[in-house]
Design a protein around this motif. Structure first.
Motif, PDB file in Angstrom:
ATOM      1  N   ALA A  51       0.932  -1.408  -0.024  1.00  0.00           N
ATOM      2  CA  ALA A  51       0.198  -0.089  -0.014  1.00  0.00           C
ATOM      3  C   ALA A  51       0.380   1.174  -0.088  1.00  0.00           C
ATOM      4  N   TYR A  52       1.822   0.989   0.514  1.00  0.00           N
ATOM      5  CA  TYR A  52       2.703   2.272   0.664  1.00  0.00           C
ATOM      6  C   TYR A  52       3.336   2.354  -0.437  1.00  0.00           C
ATOM      7  N   PRO A  57      -4.013   2.122   4.823  1.00  0.00           N
ATOM      8  CA  PRO A  57      -4.704   3.086   3.703  1.00  0.00           C
ATOM      9  C   PRO A  57      -5.435   3.772   3.548  1.00  0.00           C
ATOM     10  N   VAL A  58      -5.973   4.546   4.678  1.00  0.00           N
ATOM     11  CA  VAL A  58      -7.101   5.996   4.500  1.00  0.00           C
ATOM     12  C   VAL A  58      -5.920   6.643   4.825  1.00  0.00           C
ATOM     13  N   TYR A  59      -4.863   6.423   5.505  1.00  0.00           N
ATOM     14  CA  TYR A  59      -3.664   7.585   6.275  1.00  0.00           C
ATOM     15  C   TYR A  59      -2.854   7.945   5.471  1.00  0.00           C
ATOM     16  N   LEU A  60      -2.306   6.515   4.184  1.00  0.00           N
ATOM     17  CA  LEU A  60      -1.154   6.941   3.359  1.00  0.00           C
ATOM     18  C   LEU A  60      -1.792   7.815   2.532  1.00  0.00           C
ATOM     19  N   LEU A  61      -2.889   7.768   2.264  1.00  0.00           N
ATOM     20  CA  LEU A  61      -3.755   8.872   1.125  1.00  0.00           C
ATOM     21  C   LEU A  61      -4.213  10.112   1.638  1.00  0.00           C
ATOM     22  N   HIS A  62      -4.639  10.290   2.593  1.00  0.00           N
ATOM     23  CA  HIS A  62      -5.958  11.215   2.782  1.00  0.00           C
ATOM     24  C   HIS A  62      -5.009  12.451   2.527  1.00  0.00           C
ATOM     25  N   GLN A  63      -4.650  12.409   3.192  1.00  0.00           N
ATOM     26  CA  GLN A  63      -3.658  14.205   3.174  1.00  0.00           C
ATOM     27  C   GLN A  63      -3.757  14.875   1.862  1.00  0.00           C
ATOM     28  N   VAL A  64      -2.620  14.734   1.281  1.00  0.00           N
ATOM     29  CA  VAL A  64      -2.367  15.453   0.159  1.00  0.00           C
ATOM     30  C   VAL A  64      -4.054  15.590  -0.775  1.00  0.00           C
ATOM     31  N   TRP A  65      -3.976  14.055  -1.451  1.00  0.00           N
ATOM     32  CA  TRP A  65      -4.915  14.052  -1.704  1.00  0.00           C
ATOM     33  C   TRP A  65      -6.151  14.543  -1.748  1.00  0.00           C
ATOM     34  N   GLY A  66      -6.680  14.873  -0.023  1.00  0.00           N
ATOM     35  CA  GLY A  66      -7.966  15.333   0.460  1.00  0.00           C
ATOM     36  C   GLY A  66      -7.909  16.864   0.573  1.00  0.00           C
ATOM     37  N   TRP A  67      -6.399  17.393  -0.022  1.00  0.00           N
ATOM     38  CA  TRP A  67      -6.573  18.978   0.188  1.00  0.00           C
ATOM     39  C   TRP A  67      -6.826  19.315  -1.066  1.00  0.00           C
ATOM     40  N   TRP A  68      -6.034  18.287  -2.109  1.00  0.00           N
ATOM     41  CA  TRP A  68      -6.448  19.300  -3.542  1.00  0.00           C
ATOM     42  C   TRP A  68      -7.882  18.999  -4.090  1.00  0.00           C
ATOM     43  N   LEU A  69      -8.666  17.440  -3.733  1.00  0.00           N
ATOM     44  CA  LEU A  69      -9.644  17.729  -4.037  1.00  0.00           C
ATOM     45  C   LEU A  69     -10.698  18.845  -2.988  1.00  0.00           C
ATOM     46  N   ILE A  70     -10.440  19.291  -2.063  1.00  0.00           N
ATOM     47  CA  ILE A  70     -10.750  20.001  -1.212  1.00  0.00           C
ATOM     48  C   ILE A  70     -10.792  21.378  -2.200  1.00  0.00           C
ATOM     49  N   GLU A  71      -9.713  21.384  -2.211  1.00  0.00           N
ATOM     50  CA  GLU A  71      -9.425  23.194  -2.564  1.00  0.00           C
ATOM     51  C   GLU A  71     -10.365  22.797  -4.538  1.00  0.00           C
ATOM     52  N   HIS A  72     -10.506  21.934  -5.021  1.00  0.00           N
ATOM     53  CA  HIS A  72     -11.146  21.695  -6.636  1.00  0.00           C
ATOM     54  C   HIS A  72     -12.584  21.750  -6.495  1.00  0.00           C
TER      55      HIS A  72
END
Length: 397
Positions: A118-119, A317-332
């Motif tokens: 996953a990493y 996998p939630v921990y690995l994926l959430h931060q930067v991808w989440g911020w990008w989705l929020i901004e858009h």
């Protein structure tokens, strides 16, 4: 994070009975999974996600700070980073459960199989985002950092994380290396674990008080009592209660509360902008230890709700994926959908992606990778005679 471990366990000593001679050949039943610990890890992951989305200082909601977009919710999610402390406590407990009685090859194989599939996906996916799609977020990051991050040893190379949340993996990795060293030296014993849980946190505290911060950081002084508290929980769970074990567990909880009470308010002010008193963090640490005690040392450990195992499997996998991808989705998405729908949708997307990673990457690759690694290391150790040399060194002591 120890957010990255299995909770399949060996029955506690108090529940283990010697079998009659005529039944000695009967294979022991597989120990039940500590299902509620999986649920607790999942809850910790949700708290960390909400901390980064609604409390952490970023302007992706179209406001100067996330807390400005979520003035009420952020009062609670400002404590969400304490999920990391919970991960470390559980890691100290469960890693000993998985390592005790195993050889070095099997331990390394289990960790590589558990951590890396996953990493690797997360590093490649997030690296693509911050290097090519959203370079303003990954300013200065390039292929060198991406390749180094794939090893998980990039902090030792002096290179940055592709995603800031990976800092916890380096903390976990150093703890694993310590356990590996003890396994190789044949020192992973009750006595050694007891000594470690007494000496490591106290030494780290003494170095901090003496203002020897470089040495304290090398010893991971603020995280040592969390890991060692988990170790003492393992000893109590596996080998039974004793005043010494409970005293060391309490000592580690107190030291952990001290360090969290120092760092927590400073981080709350710096990262969220809230003034939070130290005693809040003291109570949180006490509550985290109490929760793990209740779920592992009381009859609650026998609760077997299968859906909790699924939730626990999503945590890493939630921990690995959430931060930067989440911020990008929020901004858009936020300018189009509004903040409430955006938050709900982004959390759903992240957890959905985590399920796909767990189902189609972790599940098919983890066991084969672990087995192949173990076989390779056992073969290499046999060819080099390492096993015999280690055993001889242990006898010479």
């Amino acid at each position: 994070m120890s957010h990255n471990v299995t909770a399949t366990v060996t029955p506690p000593a108090a529940a283990t009975q010697t079998k009659p001679a005529h039944r000695a050949e009967t294979p022991p039943k597989r120990a039940p999974r500590l299902a509620l610990l999986d649920g607790l890890r999942f809850a910790a992951a949700v708290l960390v996600v909400l901390f980064h989305y609604t409390a952490w200082h970023h302007g992706f909601w179209g406001t100067d700070e996330a807390r400005d977009a979520w003035p009420l919710l952020s009062k609670f999610t400002a404590y969400g980073n304490m999920g990391v402390q919970l991960f470390f406590i559980i890691s100290g407990f469960v890693i000993l459960l998985s390592a005790y009685g195993k050889g070095a090859g099997r331990f390394i194989g289990s960790r590589i199989g558990r951590l890396y599939p996953a990493y690797w996906f997360a590093v490649l996916a997030t690296g693509t985002l911050v290097i090519y799609v959203w370079p303003q977020m990954g300013a200065g990051l390039g292929i060198k950092e991406l390749l180094a991050n794939l090893t998980m040893f990039h902090p030792a190379m002096g290179l940055r994380h592709i995603d800031g949340v990976y800092w916890t993996l380096w903390v976990e990795m150093r703890f694993y290396l310590l356990i590996l060293a003890l396994i190789m030296l044949r020192l992973l014993t009750i006595r050694t674990m007891t000594i470690l849980a007494a000496v490591w946190p106290v030494t780290g505290l003494a170095l901090h008080i003496a203002n020897r911060e470089a040495a304290a950081q090398f010893l991971m002084s603020e995280y040592a009592p969390l890991f060692c508290g988990g170790i003492m929980l393992f000893l109590i769970y596996r080998f039974g209660h004793s005043p010494m074990r409970w005293s060391l567990l309490a000592l580690n909880a107190i030291i952990a509360a001290f360090f969290t009470g120092v760092k927590g308010p400073a981080e709350a002010l710096e990262l969220v902008g809230y003034v939070i008193p130290a005693w809040h963090y003291w109570l949180i640490i006490a509550g985290l230890f109490a929760a793990v005690i209740l779920l592992s040392l009381t009859p609650l450990r026998n609760v077997q709700w299968k859906f909790l195992a699924t939730l626990g499997a999503l945590t890493y996998p939630v921990y690995l994926l959430h931060q930067v991808w989440g911020w990008w989705l929020i901004e858009h998405l936020n300018p189009v959908l509004g903040q409430y729908l955006t938050l709900f949708l982004v959390v759903g997307i992240v957890f959905g992606a985590a399920y796909l990673v767990q189902r189609f990457i972790e599940r098919p690759l983890a066991k084969p990778l672990a087995a192949a690694t173990t076989r390779s290391l056992d073969y290499l150790g046999g060819r080099l005679g390492l096993t015999k040399k280690i055993e001889a060194a242990a006898r010479d002591r």
